[in-house]
Design an enzyme around this catalytic site. Structure first.
Site, PDB file in Angstrom:
ATOM      1  N   GLY A  83       0.836  -1.195   0.000  1.00 32.71           N
ATOM      2  CA  GLY A  83       0.000   0.000   0.000  1.00 32.71           C
ATOM      3  C   GLY A  83       0.865   1.235   0.000  1.00 32.71           C
TER       4      GLY A  83
ATOM      5  N   GLU B 264       1.832   6.096   6.576  1.00 33.82           N
ATOM      6  CA  GLU B 264       3.243   6.247   6.211  1.00 33.82           C
ATOM      7  C   GLU B 264       3.856   7.487   6.850  1.00 33.82           C
ATOM      8  OE1 GLU B 264       4.224   3.599   5.016  1.00 33.82           O
ATOM      9  OE2 GLU B 264       2.292   2.841   4.361  1.00 33.82           O
TER      10      GLU B 264
END
Length: 658
Positions: free
Chosen positions: A305, A333
């Site tokens: 992802g 992230e």
């Protein structure tokens, strides 16, 4: 959000007063200093990298990287006679030189020896011995052929289909096939790099400073890219991508990079969003030290992802939906900027420290920006994934432990699953509940980052700091509470988490979904009784489909009723919705919708989506098994090498010939 903040505030420990002394920060010895990492061949406890410099040429025609790496090393041993580095069979070592601090350079003898199935050891015999405190450079000429870290894509495999593209993926232990290194998260160092590419290409790296044409590389070529990363990073975060990339500004310290056909859509998706996420993270966890936060939209075959390469997160194009519904992947992230990249793990058995804290941080940011109902629902979706995985693997499976025992020769990548993410999140939420107040725990996390930034730790280092910050909890011996022991139960016991935060805030978004799922799962009820779902949020639809997936195979006629009532599900451009729709199709052997599965697997190669669908097909009917074999034959060459290997193993174990 992930855990119920109100119950955390009302814990009986509400009178706690966090205390920590400056002396503790100065004298705290790390348990990680005594930890081992069986996944590295390097002798990092005798000699350690303090800086690395790459000087490479990227050759698309031969699909090779040719160049040199200079490792600036500090001697930790009383008498050092050799340097051992991690390499791979994809690497050819052409020569090694040793430079002492006076600049004298000598050739060094070397040999490559066996280590494990995922790598080899480069043993360099030093021409002179060094003693503790000595500094020297090791300069290695090498050639990299296609390997697990270096992915070469033909034009047909890219979004624009005009130029080839290459990228590297270092996590977990793959960068040893990119360049010789100490491939362990125990070692963190700043880096710099020259990257020489053809005129039509742009090189990007996980570094905040980038220039072209200002400095000459080892061959005197100035028209090359130069990168500098001053913050110490573990080697798996050294990342490179080369392609026909262009960029667009999406914030005061953020750009989005992509192939040309995607840049406008990507800019619209992320414009103004990244800065909100960064500011929320800084408010909660402290200063963002990485300067920039850019995003690179990867080709469809990218297996993750997102990959938290500092200053340049790599993300799947699946999240560029057009409605910002999946950009929370970027929040995850960004959270790694504090948890994983700044405070790091000492070895891969401690992976939960990276991902459990990052999941918690992601959901704190979501709570700040989107509110508790949204984050609670997103958390419920993640917990559903965890329980589905445990249902498949079994509650006694060793990979459902938070702290995984990785034996010698075992590839850490083979231990990857939802456990460190979602069970890790539950443990961090439990720690918060012990403190009695989410804001106090926010303050603790900020202090935790400050204490361990630029370092690599193990769980016991976390526990020591937790109890120094909350001494009353140490007096109460909360780590020994029966059934909730930090080590015996949370870290070392397999199975489901013993604490899940209260997610009842999600009910404001899920009541209708529960009602509609009940109608769709009841063969006696008609689709006309169900409500219109066109106005639902993405996570409401995901939640609804998860219920139907758990209830599958559905009673006779229900699959047809679902498809007829909500035809938009089969046509969705949202990968998370499509994944769940495909799961339901396979579980119900709805062959009339098998093309949905085929088209989805051909459109992307994300590991999170690809593996579970192949597992379901392998365990399904003969028609489903045939579908799995057929799709794999069509897509295998476009898949990342690791995903290709995993799928092949799934099909082979099921006795499916491809």
């Amino acid at each position: 959000m992930s855990r119920n903040l109100r119950s955390c505030r009302h814990c009986c420990c509400g009178s706690l007063r966090p205390q920590i002394t400056s002396a503790f920060r100065l004298i705290m010895a790390l348990h990680a200093d005594k930890a081992n990492d069986v996944a590295t061949a390097s002798n990092f406890k005798q000699v350690v990298t303090r800086h690395l410099h790459l000087d490479i040429d990227v050759d698309f025609e031969s699909k090779r990287i040719l160049g040199q790496v200079k490792l600036s090393l500090d001697t930790l041993a009383d008498k050092l006679e050799s340097v051992v580095l991690d390499v791979h069979e994809a690497l050819e070592i052409e020569g090694v030189k040793i430079q002492n601090k006076s600049g004298t350079s000598k050739d060094a003898k070397f040999k490559v020896v066996s280590f494990a199935k995922y790598g080899k050891a480069l043993v360099i015999t030093l021409p002179d011995s060094f003693t503790k405190g000595d500094k020297f450079d090791t300069v290695i000429d090498f050639v990299t052929s296609p390997g697990p870290a270096v992915c070469w894509m033909d034009p047909a495999q890219t979004a624009d289909k005009k130029y080839p593209l290459m990228y590297t993926q270092g996590q977990a232990i793959l960068n040893r096939s990119f360049f010789p290194c100490q491939d362990t998260p125990m070692v963190k160092a700043p880096y710099s790099a020259f990257v020489n590419v053809a005129d039509n290409f742009t090189a990007l790296m996980s570094a905040p400073r980038m220039s072209r044409g200002e400095k000459a590389n080892r061959n005197g070529v100035k028209e090359c890219f130069f990168f500098e990363q001053d913050v110490p990073v573990q080697v798996y975060l050294v990342a490179l991508a080369v392609g026909d990339f262009v960029s667009a500004e999406v914030g005061p310290r953020s750009k989005v990079w992509s192939e040309r056909s995607l840049v406008d859509k990507a800019q619209a998706e992320f414009n103004g969003e990244i800065e909100k996420f960064l500011q929320a993270g800084e408010q909660l966890f402290g200063n963002y030290v990485w300067t920039r936060y850019d995003i690179l939209i990867m080709p469809p075959s990218f297996p993750f992802g997102g990959m938290e390469n500092p200053c340049l997160t790599f993300v799947t194009p699946c999240i560029v939906v057009g409605d910002k519904s999946l950009i929370d992947v970027v929040i995850h992230e960004i959270s790694h900027s504090w948890f994983g990249n700044l405070v790091s793990i000492a070895n891969w058995g401690e992976f939960w420290l990276n991902e459990g804290f990052t999941m918690y941080a992601q959901r704190r940011i979501q709570d700040k920006i989107y509110g508790r109902p949204f984050s609670a629902l997103e958390t419920a979706t993640g917990q559903s994934l965890l329980h589905s995985q445990i249902d498949l693997d079994g509650t006694d499976h060793p990979l459902t432990k938070l702290r995984v025992v990785i034996d010698e020769g075992v590839d850490p990548e083979d231990t990857y699953n939802e456990t460190p993410y979602e069970k890790g999140f539950c443990f961090v939420s439990y720690l918060c509940s012990l403190t009695g107040d989410v804001e106090k725990f926010d303050d603790f996390l900020k202090a935790y980052v400050e204490q361990f930034k630029f370092k690599s730790i193990v769980s016991e280092d976390l526990f020591d700091f937790f109890f120094s910050y909350f001494p009353k909890l140490k007096e109460e011996k909360v780590d020994e509470k029966r059934g909730f022991e930090f080590v015996k139960t949370w870290l070392d016991k397999p199975g489901r988490p013993v604490f899940t935060p209260d997610l009842s805030d999600k009910d404001r978004l899920t009541a209708e979904a529960d009602e509609v799922a009940e109608i769709m799962s009841d063969g006696r009820r008609k689709g006309s009784e169900a409500k219109d779902i066109s106005g639902w949020q993405t996570y409401q639809i995901m939640y609804f489909l998860d219920i139907l997936s758990r209830n599958s195979p559905l009673p006779d006629g229900c699959m047809q009723k679902l498809a007829a009532t909500y035809p938009q599900l089969a046509k969705s451009q949202n990968a998370e919705i499509t994944l769940r729709w495909c799961e339901i199709v396979i579980k119900n052997d709805a062959s009339e919708h098998f093309d949905n599965v085929r088209n989805f697997l051909k459109s992307q190669g994300k590991q999170k989506y690809t593996k579970p669908l192949y597992v379901l097909m392998a365990r399904g009917t003969d028609r489903a098994r045939h579908l799995g074999a057929s799709v794999f034959r069509e897509t295998r060459d476009a898949l990342h090498v690791q995903v290709r290997q995993y799928v092949a193993e799934i099909l082979e174990e099921a006795g499916i010939l491809v």
